[in-house]
Write an enzyme that holds these catalytic residues in place. Sequence first.
Site, PDB file in Angstrom:
ATOM      1  N   LYS A 182       4.646  -2.954   0.021  1.00 47.37           N
ATOM      2  CA  LYS A 182       3.519  -3.914  -0.406  1.00 47.37           C
ATOM      3  C   LYS A 182       2.894  -4.247  -1.434  1.00 47.37           C
ATOM      4  O   LYS A 182       2.628  -5.869  -1.908  1.00 47.37           O
ATOM      5  CB  LYS A 182       2.388  -2.726   0.416  1.00 47.37           C
ATOM      6  CG  LYS A 182       1.873  -1.729  -0.087  1.00 47.37           C
ATOM      7  CD  LYS A 182       1.153  -1.182  -0.005  1.00 47.37           C
ATOM      8  CE  LYS A 182      -0.406  -0.147   0.107  1.00 47.37           C
ATOM      9  NZ  LYS A 182      -0.793   0.903   0.696  1.00 47.37           N
ATOM     10  N   ARG A 194     -11.326   7.206   3.756  1.00 47.38           N
ATOM     11  CA  ARG A 194     -10.993   5.402   4.439  1.00 47.38           C
ATOM     12  C   ARG A 194     -10.150   6.154   5.948  1.00 47.38           C
ATOM     13  O   ARG A 194     -11.415   6.300   6.719  1.00 47.38           O
ATOM     14  CB  ARG A 194      -9.477   5.160   3.027  1.00 47.38           C
ATOM     15  CG  ARG A 194      -9.268   3.831   3.515  1.00 47.38           C
ATOM     16  CD  ARG A 194      -8.418   3.094   2.679  1.00 47.38           C
ATOM     17  NE  ARG A 194      -6.553   3.076   3.344  1.00 47.38           N
ATOM     18  CZ  ARG A 194      -5.415   2.829   2.784  1.00 47.38           C
ATOM     19  NH1 ARG A 194      -6.064   2.316   1.159  1.00 47.38           N
ATOM     20  NH2 ARG A 194      -4.276   2.961   3.238  1.00 47.38           N
TER      21      ARG A 194
HETATM   22  C1  LIG Z   1      -0.083   1.978  -0.655  1.00 49.97           C
HETATM   23  C2  LIG Z   1      -0.227   3.213   1.064  1.00 49.97           C
HETATM   24  C3  LIG Z   1       0.888   4.125   0.329  1.00 49.97           C
HETATM   25  C4  LIG Z   1       1.452   3.599  -1.507  1.00 49.97           C
HETATM   26  O1  LIG Z   1       1.080   4.354  -1.895  1.00 49.97           O
HETATM   27  P1  LIG Z   1       1.913   4.423  -3.306  1.00 49.97           P
HETATM   28  O2  LIG Z   1      -0.085   5.033  -3.876  1.00 49.97           O
HETATM   29  O3  LIG Z   1       1.739   3.150  -3.516  1.00 49.97           O
HETATM   30  O4  LIG Z   1       2.634   5.577  -3.157  1.00 49.97           O
HETATM   31  C5  LIG Z   1       0.750   4.637   1.356  1.00 49.97           C
HETATM   32  N1  LIG Z   1       0.394   5.431   2.015  1.00 49.97           N
HETATM   33  C6  LIG Z   1      -0.913   4.430   3.255  1.00 49.97           C
HETATM   34  C7  LIG Z   1      -1.395   4.637   4.395  1.00 49.97           C
HETATM   35  C8  LIG Z   1      -1.128   3.787   2.473  1.00 49.97           C
HETATM   36  O5  LIG Z   1      -1.973   2.299   2.329  1.00 49.97           O
END
Ligand SMILES: *Cc1c(COP(=O)(O)O)cnc(C)c1O
Length: 595
Positions: free
Chosen positions: A36, A131
């Site tokens: 992402k 969250r």
């Molecule tokens: C963005 C996200 C991740 C990845 O996070 P990083 O810190 O980039 O490794 C994993 N799980 C969820 C639910 C996320 O929103």
Amino acid sequence: MSDPQVSIDLARIEHNARTVVDLCRHSGITPFGVTKGTCGMPQVARAMLRGGVAGIAESRFENIRRLRDAGIDCPIMLLRSPPLTRVEELVRSVDISLQSELQLMREISRVAERLGRVHDVILMIDLGDLREGIWPNDLVSTVEEVLTLPGVRIAGVGTNLTCFGAIVPTQDNLTQLVSHAYKVECILGRPLDWVSGGNSSSLPLLLAGGMPAGINNLRIGEAILQGGRDTFLTEPWQALDRDAFELTGELLEVKIKPSMPIGQSGIDAFGNVPVFVDEGDRLRGIANIGREDVIAEGLIPTRPGVRVLGASSDHLVLDLTDADPPLKVGENVSFRMNYGAMLTVMTSEYVEKVPMLDVRETGEGRAYAITADAVGGALMVVQGVAERIEHLGFVHREDEQAVSLSICGHRRDLLPHVEAAGQLHDALGVIWIDSDAAMMPDSDDTAPPADNATLRRMLTRLPPHVAPENIVLIGLRNAAPEEVAALKATRMRVFPMSEIDAVGLRQAMRDAIAIASAGTRGFHLCYSPTATDMSGWSGGIGGITVRETHSAMEMAALSGKLRSLSISGIDAALPSPIVAECANFILSAFGKTIL
Ligand SMILES: *Cc1c(COP(=O)(O)O)cnc(C)c1O
């Protein structure tokens, strides 16, 4: 350079993915790579997959569609709940999603049942980060409810930490997750596929050996993309490479100015009251990057002595007094970025994204190789092609560094050359300059294809290292209705003559080179003389001009990314002035210019 650029080094991303995958393997963990941060860039996903991640995780449907359109068929996980209106897209395009709301799962089940599918979910549990997630007290009743939904299957449980509440993963809270997983398994009467223990922020615990047994999945973005710049703040994990991304802008102004603004102060363009420290007169620079592109506070200049002072919408103000070596107007300044800055850069329309693998130099002493059938070979000898290429400083040598030229009687004879180039160069783009689509249906795929089915055959049998998003067709002016339909169904970029008329050949070629080079080790150029309108020859009427053809070839040479070149349609029936012109085009592709 006109616009700011962010370069994305795919080899470093692949290295980081492999490093994370190897660490995880020792603890029985299978990680997914999270794209992402790069808006689901297919080249980045492929680099992660080459590094060994089991699947790709994404937060947005637009990005998932980009990945699927690029032909990426690995398991894809959606990292958040979909809006109700997109539940059907979820069920159709996503293999597994993170869920925490019963109402949504009811809707997912309803849609999945209608489509005759079952959608896998990971139930998210909130362990205190506040969250997303089911509150632990509600877990049992939620699981019991989900069990009544025929279109949804509980594939696992998971948690997300260090996102909102900045709660760090610990042996304690992840052991809670494992015990929740155990509870769910008891209710289901079967083991869960996944116990997903968080994002990059769980890696320090894993490295320290504190990851509880039972966690078997992590969702890793930042550590793979940025080498843990934000995850391993105090103690870097040295095995990861932090330099996969580099933002580059151009200095538009460099002047000595006082460090205190002059006049009555109010609020700045963003409603803040700025604070200044008087350091006397300083050399200041302005780069063409602004808050529309990046969170300026997250920029780390690569050149020693450069400091970021601040930014407005589209100006980045720098202190260059101590830059070593010094910087002048018109020169580039580059930056590393933290994750937040990288995210904004990747979503800014104004920043050009340049994925790359290693780039080799062109120039003196380069090798070339030629293959041709008997007729084509004889015609090239008549034109003195080999001597003229050597005159440009090339030596004849058949090794993998050589630019290889193939002369083909028919379009279909190109195919083995594209295939060989794809295998040789690992990741290759294709630019195909031709009047015809060559996408006619092709019934017998055991025999060589008909000339007008060549491209279709190439697309159905792409060598593994040629990706459809790196193929471009330029100069199209003949396509039967069934070919138009087939072209639209491909992921190739096509520049028909009508578009070349509108944007000009140079722009089309510039775009084509960028597309074919994005994340590849260069490109193969296929050229058919019918693409070019050459005087007195009916074959090319309505095509690009002779000058434009030279220009396209020169641009290919200048790009430094041309690995191999095939010319088709060179046979005894081709009038000799046309053969002579084709020989001149070849020379342009090898870098011959008028001056
Ligand atoms: C963005 C996200 C991740 C990845 O996070 P990083 O810190 O980039 O490794 C994993 N799980 C969820 C639910 C996320 O929103």
